[in-house]
Motif scaffolding. Structure first.
Motif, PDB file in Angstrom:
ATOM      1  N   ASN A  26       0.861  -1.182   0.000  1.00 18.73           N
ATOM      2  CA  ASN A  26       0.000   0.000   0.000  1.00 18.73           C
ATOM      3  C   ASN A  26       0.900   1.234   0.000  1.00 18.73           C
ATOM      4  O   ASN A  26       1.682   1.462   0.932  1.00 18.73           O
ATOM      5  N   ALA A  28       0.265   4.180   0.588  1.00 16.25           N
ATOM      6  CA  ALA A  28      -0.031   5.136   1.654  1.00 16.25           C
ATOM      7  C   ALA A  28       0.487   4.662   3.001  1.00 16.25           C
ATOM      8  O   ALA A  28       0.489   5.444   3.962  1.00 16.25           O
ATOM      9  N   ASP A  49      -0.783   5.109   8.048  1.00 18.70           N
ATOM     10  CA  ASP A  49      -0.226   6.120   7.144  1.00 18.70           C
ATOM     11  C   ASP A  49       0.601   7.164   7.878  1.00 18.70           C
ATOM     12  O   ASP A  49       0.876   8.245   7.349  1.00 18.70           O
TER      13      ASP A  49
END
Length: 200
Positions: A26, A28, A49
């Motif tokens: 991912n 993020a 994040d």
């Protein structure tokens, strides 16, 4: 523990390495936390994040890391909880337990590898039994006892020792030889059918 909140809401994962891989997939995600209660088959992975509020965890079943450190466990456990002799620690769970590679701290059963039990040996083939010994042939019938004069008191029984169809000769005063008995007549020959002659 590093970071707050969660990008995935806590997703099931088998181990901390899988959780780190989930974070790396991912764009993020910058930090992750993995928790598996002792005795549970799988744990939960939280991807984050942010790297806010880094703090030590009092729970030895919680592991956390940052992608910037290459998935290293920077704050997962308190250093005082790590066992100085990892091999001896894993042997507490069984003599054949081994260290799990790549661990920097050993203070949980999940830091060790449980041995895989060896399969049982195949059963031995049955041992064949020796064939039974043949029965000995029956003993011939014992001749009837003789009188002090050497004669059989029962002529019919005396003659039957030579065959069931043997008969005692009549008017014998003493039976002690085959000549005192009458042998059965021979069977007549079996006639063969005449051969069929061709029809002229």
């Amino acid at each position: 523990v590093v970071g707050t909140g969660s990008l995935n809401g806590g997703k099931p994962a088998d181990n901390a390495d899988d959780c780190c891989a989930e974070c790396a997939a991912n764009t993020a995600c910058v930090a992750w936390t993995y928790s598996r209660p002792r005795g549970a088959a799988r744990g939960l992975c939280w991807t984050k994040d942010n790297e806010d509020e880094p703090r030590l965890s009092d729970d030895p079943d919680v592991t956390s890391g940052q992608l910037s450190n290459g998935c290293s466990r920077t704050d997962a456990r308190r250093e005082a909880d790590c066992q100085p002799d990892a091999a001896a620690f894993c042997e507490r769970f069984g003599e054949a337990w081994q260290l799990r590679p790549g661990k920097s701290c050993y203070d949980s059963e999940y830091d060790c590898i449980k041995p895989v039990p060896s399969p049982p040996p195949p059963p031995l083939p049955p041992v064949p039994l020796p064939p039974p010994s043949p029965s000995p042939p029956p003993l011939p019938p014992s001749p009837p006892p003789l009188t002090p004069e050497g004669c059989a008191p029962d002529g019919a029984a005396f003659c039957r020792q030579y065959g069931e169809a043997w008969k005692a000769k009549p008017e014998r005063a003493c039976y002690n030889t085959p000549s005192d008995c009458v042998a059965p007549p021979p069977l007549p020959p079996v006639p063969f059918p005449p051969s069929a002659s061709p029809t002229p």
